[in-house]
Each structure stands twice: as C-alpha cells, then as structure tokens.
Design a protein around this motif. Sequence first.
Motif, PDB file in Angstrom:
ATOM      1  N   MET A 201      -5.222 -21.292  -2.796  1.00 50.39           N
ATOM      2  CA  MET A 201      -4.824 -20.121  -2.020  1.00 50.39           C
ATOM      3  C   MET A 201      -5.358 -18.883  -2.718  1.00 50.39           C
ATOM      4  O   MET A 201      -5.415 -18.833  -3.947  1.00 50.39           O
ATOM      5  N   THR A 202      -5.751 -17.893  -1.944  1.00 49.79           N
ATOM      6  CA  THR A 202      -6.120 -16.605  -2.526  1.00 49.79           C
ATOM      7  C   THR A 202      -5.733 -15.502  -1.559  1.00 49.79           C
ATOM      8  O   THR A 202      -5.805 -15.678  -0.337  1.00 49.79           O
ATOM      9  N   ARG A 203      -5.307 -14.385  -2.111  1.00 50.72           N
ATOM     10  CA  ARG A 203      -4.881 -13.272  -1.267  1.00 50.72           C
ATOM     11  C   ARG A 203      -5.914 -12.152  -1.316  1.00 50.72           C
ATOM     12  O   ARG A 203      -6.397 -11.788  -2.396  1.00 50.72           O
ATOM     13  N   VAL A 204      -6.235 -11.607  -0.137  1.00 53.40           N
ATOM     14  CA  VAL A 204      -7.148 -10.480   0.005  1.00 53.40           C
ATOM     15  C   VAL A 204      -6.436  -9.429   0.840  1.00 53.40           C
ATOM     16  O   VAL A 204      -6.258  -9.603   2.052  1.00 53.40           O
ATOM     17  N   GLY A 205      -6.000  -8.336   0.204  1.00 50.94           N
ATOM     18  CA  GLY A 205      -5.226  -7.327   0.928  1.00 50.94           C
ATOM     19  C   GLY A 205      -3.932  -7.920   1.456  1.00 50.94           C
ATOM     20  O   GLY A 205      -3.137  -8.484   0.700  1.00 50.94           O
ATOM     21  N   ASN A 206      -3.721  -7.820   2.778  1.00 51.11           N
ATOM     22  CA  ASN A 206      -2.505  -8.382   3.376  1.00 51.11           C
ATOM     23  C   ASN A 206      -2.743  -9.762   3.985  1.00 51.11           C
ATOM     24  O   ASN A 206      -1.912 -10.263   4.736  1.00 51.11           O
ATOM     25  N   LYS A 207      -3.888 -10.388   3.663  1.00 47.55           N
ATOM     26  CA  LYS A 207      -4.221 -11.710   4.197  1.00 47.55           C
ATOM     27  C   LYS A 207      -4.153 -12.751   3.077  1.00 47.55           C
ATOM     28  O   LYS A 207      -4.679 -12.533   1.976  1.00 47.55           O
ATOM     29  N   LEU A 208      -3.513 -13.871   3.383  1.00 49.16           N
ATOM     30  CA  LEU A 208      -3.447 -14.993   2.462  1.00 49.16           C
ATOM     31  C   LEU A 208      -4.287 -16.126   3.045  1.00 49.16           C
ATOM     32  O   LEU A 208      -4.014 -16.602   4.157  1.00 49.16           O
ATOM     33  N   TYR A 209      -5.334 -16.527   2.316  1.00 47.15           N
ATOM     34  CA  TYR A 209      -6.186 -17.626   2.753  1.00 47.15           C
ATOM     35  C   TYR A 209      -5.722 -18.910   2.079  1.00 47.15           C
ATOM     36  O   TYR A 209      -5.509 -18.944   0.864  1.00 47.15           O
ATOM     37  N   ILE A 210      -5.589 -19.968   2.882  1.00 45.42           N
ATOM     38  CA  ILE A 210      -5.024 -21.226   2.417  1.00 45.42           C
ATOM     39  C   ILE A 210      -5.969 -22.357   2.793  1.00 45.42           C
ATOM     40  O   ILE A 210      -6.269 -22.566   3.969  1.00 45.42           O
ATOM     41  N   GLY A 211      -6.457 -23.081   1.793  1.00 47.13           N
ATOM     42  CA  GLY A 211      -7.397 -24.164   2.037  1.00 47.13           C
ATOM     43  C   GLY A 211      -6.859 -25.488   1.539  1.00 47.13           C
ATOM     44  O   GLY A 211      -6.036 -25.538   0.626  1.00 47.13           O
ATOM     45  N   GLY A 212      -7.342 -26.584   2.146  1.00 50.47           N
ATOM     46  CA  GLY A 212      -6.881 -27.893   1.706  1.00 50.47           C
ATOM     47  C   GLY A 212      -7.454 -29.027   2.524  1.00 50.47           C
ATOM     48  O   GLY A 212      -8.552 -28.942   3.079  1.00 50.47           O
ATOM     49  N   ARG A 213      -6.695 -30.097   2.648  1.00 55.08           N
ATOM     50  CA  ARG A 213      -7.145 -31.350   3.242  1.00 55.08           C
ATOM     51  C   ARG A 213      -6.934 -31.384   4.756  1.00 55.08           C
ATOM     52  O   ARG A 213      -5.899 -30.954   5.254  1.00 55.08           O
ATOM     53  N   LYS A 214      -7.958 -31.920   5.429  1.00 50.54           N
ATOM     54  CA  LYS A 214      -7.862 -32.186   6.860  1.00 50.54           C
ATOM     55  C   LYS A 214      -8.257 -33.638   7.088  1.00 50.54           C
ATOM     56  O   LYS A 214      -9.302 -34.086   6.623  1.00 50.54           O
ATOM     57  N   ASP A 215      -7.396 -34.397   7.789  1.00 47.71           N
ATOM     58  CA  ASP A 215      -7.645 -35.810   8.017  1.00 47.71           C
ATOM     59  C   ASP A 215      -7.534 -36.113   9.509  1.00 47.71           C
ATOM     60  O   ASP A 215      -6.645 -35.593  10.199  1.00 47.71           O
ATOM     61  N   GLU A 216      -8.433 -36.964   9.988  1.00 53.94           N
ATOM     62  CA  GLU A 216      -8.458 -37.268  11.417  1.00 53.94           C
ATOM     63  C   GLU A 216      -7.149 -37.881  11.888  1.00 53.94           C
ATOM     64  O   GLU A 216      -6.679 -37.610  12.996  1.00 53.94           O
ATOM     65  N   TRP A 217      -6.514 -38.697  11.022  1.00 56.59           N
ATOM     66  CA  TRP A 217      -5.308 -39.402  11.430  1.00 56.59           C
ATOM     67  C   TRP A 217      -4.027 -38.692  10.983  1.00 56.59           C
ATOM     68  O   TRP A 217      -3.044 -38.651  11.721  1.00 56.59           O
ATOM     69  N   MET A 218      -4.059 -38.094   9.778  1.00 55.01           N
ATOM     70  CA  MET A 218      -2.846 -37.489   9.238  1.00 55.01           C
ATOM     71  C   MET A 218      -2.696 -36.021   9.625  1.00 55.01           C
ATOM     72  O   MET A 218      -1.629 -35.442   9.455  1.00 55.01           O
ATOM     73  N   GLY A 219      -3.772 -35.408  10.130  1.00 57.52           N
ATOM     74  CA  GLY A 219      -3.690 -34.013  10.540  1.00 57.52           C
ATOM     75  C   GLY A 219      -4.025 -33.061   9.402  1.00 57.52           C
ATOM     76  O   GLY A 219      -4.661 -33.431   8.417  1.00 57.52           O
ATOM     77  N   GLY A 220      -3.590 -31.817   9.552  1.00 60.22           N
ATOM     78  CA  GLY A 220      -3.883 -30.800   8.556  1.00 60.22           C
ATOM     79  C   GLY A 220      -5.038 -29.912   8.974  1.00 60.22           C
ATOM     80  O   GLY A 220      -5.752 -30.179   9.938  1.00 60.22           O
ATOM     81  N   LYS A 221      -5.222 -28.816   8.221  1.00 56.89           N
ATOM     82  CA  LYS A 221      -6.281 -27.852   8.492  1.00 56.89           C
ATOM     83  C   LYS A 221      -7.177 -27.719   7.258  1.00 56.89           C
ATOM     84  O   LYS A 221      -6.755 -27.973   6.125  1.00 56.89           O
ATOM     85  N   LEU A 222      -8.413 -27.301   7.490  1.00 58.54           N
ATOM     86  CA  LEU A 222      -9.306 -27.000   6.375  1.00 58.54           C
ATOM     87  C   LEU A 222      -8.990 -25.640   5.766  1.00 58.54           C
ATOM     88  O   LEU A 222      -8.827 -25.500   4.559  1.00 58.54           O
ATOM     89  N   LEU A 223      -8.887 -24.630   6.628  1.00 62.42           N
ATOM     90  CA  LEU A 223      -8.714 -23.256   6.148  1.00 62.42           C
ATOM     91  C   LEU A 223      -7.971 -22.437   7.198  1.00 62.42           C
ATOM     92  O   LEU A 223      -8.334 -22.439   8.377  1.00 62.42           O
ATOM     93  N   VAL A 224      -6.918 -21.748   6.741  1.00 59.95           N
ATOM     94  CA  VAL A 224      -6.175 -20.862   7.635  1.00 59.95           C
ATOM     95  C   VAL A 224      -6.035 -19.499   6.982  1.00 59.95           C
ATOM     96  O   VAL A 224      -6.097 -19.356   5.759  1.00 59.95           O
TER      97      VAL A 224
END
Length: 465
Positions: A201-224
């Motif tokens: 995770m990294t914060r830029v101003g008032n935005k927090l960027y969150i990265g991690g695992r995305k799996d076809e079966w288990m779900g999840g996001k790459l980057l929000v």
Amino acid sequence: MKKYTILVLFLALVGCNKEVVSINSTDTAEVPNKVEVPDISVIKLTTDPEFKVKKGTRHVTDQLTFNFVKTINADIKVYNINDVVIFEKTVSTPESEITFNIGSTYNDTRLKYGKYFYEISTSLPDGSAEKVFKGSFDKILRPMATFTNKISDISIFGDTLYVATGDMMTDVEVRSINIKSDDIKILPIPGKDLPKPIYDMTRVGNKLYIGGRKDEWMGGKLLVEYDLDSDIVSDLDSRLSCKTKNDDECSAVFSLAYMEDQLYIGTSDGLFSHKDDLFSKITEHGLDEFTDFKSLFVDSQDRIWAGSMIKGGISYYAQGSWTPMTELNSQMPAGGILAFSEDNNRNIYMANNINGLIKYNSESNNLKQFTPHNSGILDHNLVSVAYTDGIIVGSHDYGIAKSEDGSDWKVTDSSNSLMVPIKTDACGFSPDSAACKKVLVVERIVENKDGRVFAAIGKDIYELY
C-alpha cells in the motif's frame, strides 16, 4: 502488689485501643492480608515515566520523560544491567515536566538494546519534601495492536500506519492506526473490492493505492484506489492491463512506490508506471521484461530502486536512466530482493530471501553481503529491512535483529520480548506437517520521517526501539 492486680492493669493498658480475642473463643477474627496506606506525599507523578527514541534531522536521541504534579528539583542516575552508571544529571531549574536526553548519536552515547534502571531523587524548591523514585525501562519493542487475522502488509504515511489483514481464505480488511494515540479505525472498503491478500500500500495525497493478489477462482483485485475523503473505491485493473506474451493477465501487484508525480507498480509480469491517469509499461530497466518486481523503494536522492524475485537482481533509476545489477554483470547475488532501506551515508540495504542482507553504495560501487556464516546475522531468509540508529532486519521465521554496522547482531524474538508467534498457513491444510509450527512471521518493517519504526509480525503490530 498481687499478681492478678498486675495482670488486670496490663490487660487494661493494651486493650484500651485494640480488641482482645481469646484464644479459647470459638469466634474467628478476619485479619486483612494488606493494609492500604494512603499516599500523603506531595511529590507525585501524573503518569508513568516514558522512554522513547526520537530521531531528528541528523541524530537519534534516547529520551526518558517524567511528569510531576508540582515543580521539583531532581537528580537522576541511569544504570545498565551491570549496575554501571551510564547517565546522571541535576535539574538546575525546578520543573514539573522533565525530559532527559540520556543517549544520542551526536556524541556516540546512544543506548544499546536491553534493560535499564533509573533512580531519580526529587525535592520541592523550598526543601519541605523529598522523594526518591526507582524503576526500569527496556529499549526493545512495544506491542501496539493485535488482530484476528494475520497481517499481510503495513505502510506508513506521516502519523498514520495502514495495516492490511486477511487473505483469500479469510476476510481482507484495511485499518489505520494513529501512531501518536494508537487509535485504530477500519476503512469502510468492502472485502470484495480489495486484493486477496494485500501485498503493498502507498498513499499519495488523499489517495491510498492498494495492490495485491487477483485469482480467477478466489477473486480479488490487482490494484485499487481509495479516496480517503469520499470513501470511494476505484478498481484500476482494467486500465493497468498487464499482460504477458501469451496474453495471460498478471496475477499480482507486489510493490508500489511514488516519485515525481508517478506511481511505480511492480507486478508479477513486469514494472509499470501510472501518471495523469495513464498506465505505461517500463522495459528499459535492463532486467527481464516480464520478471516479478517484489520490491520498490525511493531513496534520499529521489532514485527509484526495483528488486526482482525470480529472475534475480535489482535496477535503479537516476538522472534519466536505469542501472541494472545482476549476478552476471556485478557482485549482486541471485535471489529475491524483498525490501530496501537507506542509512545516513547513502548506503542502500536490501533484504534477500536467499542470501541474507546486502549493503551497496552506488558512489563507490562497494557491495557487501551479510549472511549467518560471515556475520552472525539471524537468518539468510530476510523479508524486510529498515534503518534508524542501526540496521534492523526481519526474518521470515526467527524475529528481528539489530546491528550498528552489520556485526554483533542483537536478536529480539519470543524468548526475550512480548513478541507472539503464530501457526503458519500450512496448518489450515496439513496440521500435522512439519511446516505447521509456531513461527515469527515478520511481514514488513517500516520507518516514518521521525525515525519511529513499526513491524508487522504475525497478527501483531509492534513499535521497535
């Protein structure tokens, strides 16, 4: 005088203020175990004495603070574990709030890690009352918070520590901790809108960027992207569009860093940047185009450092160009670079999950490697590193260790601190396996601009001193 007359007088004298209980009586008398004596002293502490490590712009200072209800004169002595006086001072002007700078890197008097004892003799300015206070403090580790699920990442921004917990099998959540008050708040982001798990995770101003695992079966996001003011969550996956040559979507965002209006994104299939709402792939770093970048770091000279896992090596960006370093073109050992840090002399430290700790200076091109064999460092599998008044490393299994110069490592683990071990993820699938054991999983160590250091270990957050 007759003997019975003397006995009567004796009983009358001793019994005038006390109840006499006959030893032949069948009644029982309750005697309290402890008599509470009210504190009638006029010299009192308003809070417990507080030890902290404060980092200024150039020097680190060990401080011990006392708060009294009245202004007092004071003499203090601080002893080490061998009963040797390492600090003493007289307060020349009466004060109610007194902070003693008992050690500093300025004059090479900083305290080593361990237990210390103090004795402070106090008196009122008019000499009408005196009191001595004795106690001890530790320069090691302070537990801050415990969570239900294992911590997957922490990130620091100013006085806010962001903590991600959970994985694909448990609820994923993000919390903020105010490091001044230890107050904890959960961010109102639904688990379905987050990666599983969160890797960085990294914060830029008032935005927090969150990265991690995305799996076809288990779900999840790459980057929000999470807007801290409006609580709006934006899914950036479709715009990131990291693809391999066979058009398979990458499975994870491992690392994030921000420099010069650009967000750098290390993924399982290469390095990307995000600027002006546009994503671009970076290929001129000199490493394999599709390697996984597990770590990113911005140093004091505004250089971006990128560490690779599978392909091995690092590359850093300075003055418009990238400089790659691998085992083929340098002394850089193979293995995964999982974290970076920097000391006051612009030396860059790298936590390697195979070859221990690497220290590199780009100006002299000097590289040094620290392993259990050549330095006594606690493990070859290091997952995190930070620098305050010394090098701090985190092992995947064995806790943390600190050294001033890469030798004489002082280890902190569950045997000498309040650090809590956990069972590994393998316990959920094979509880009888050798991998299912209680270990100290150090996820990440971070440092804020004031030199305060925090570690995510298992399900707990600690402040390190």
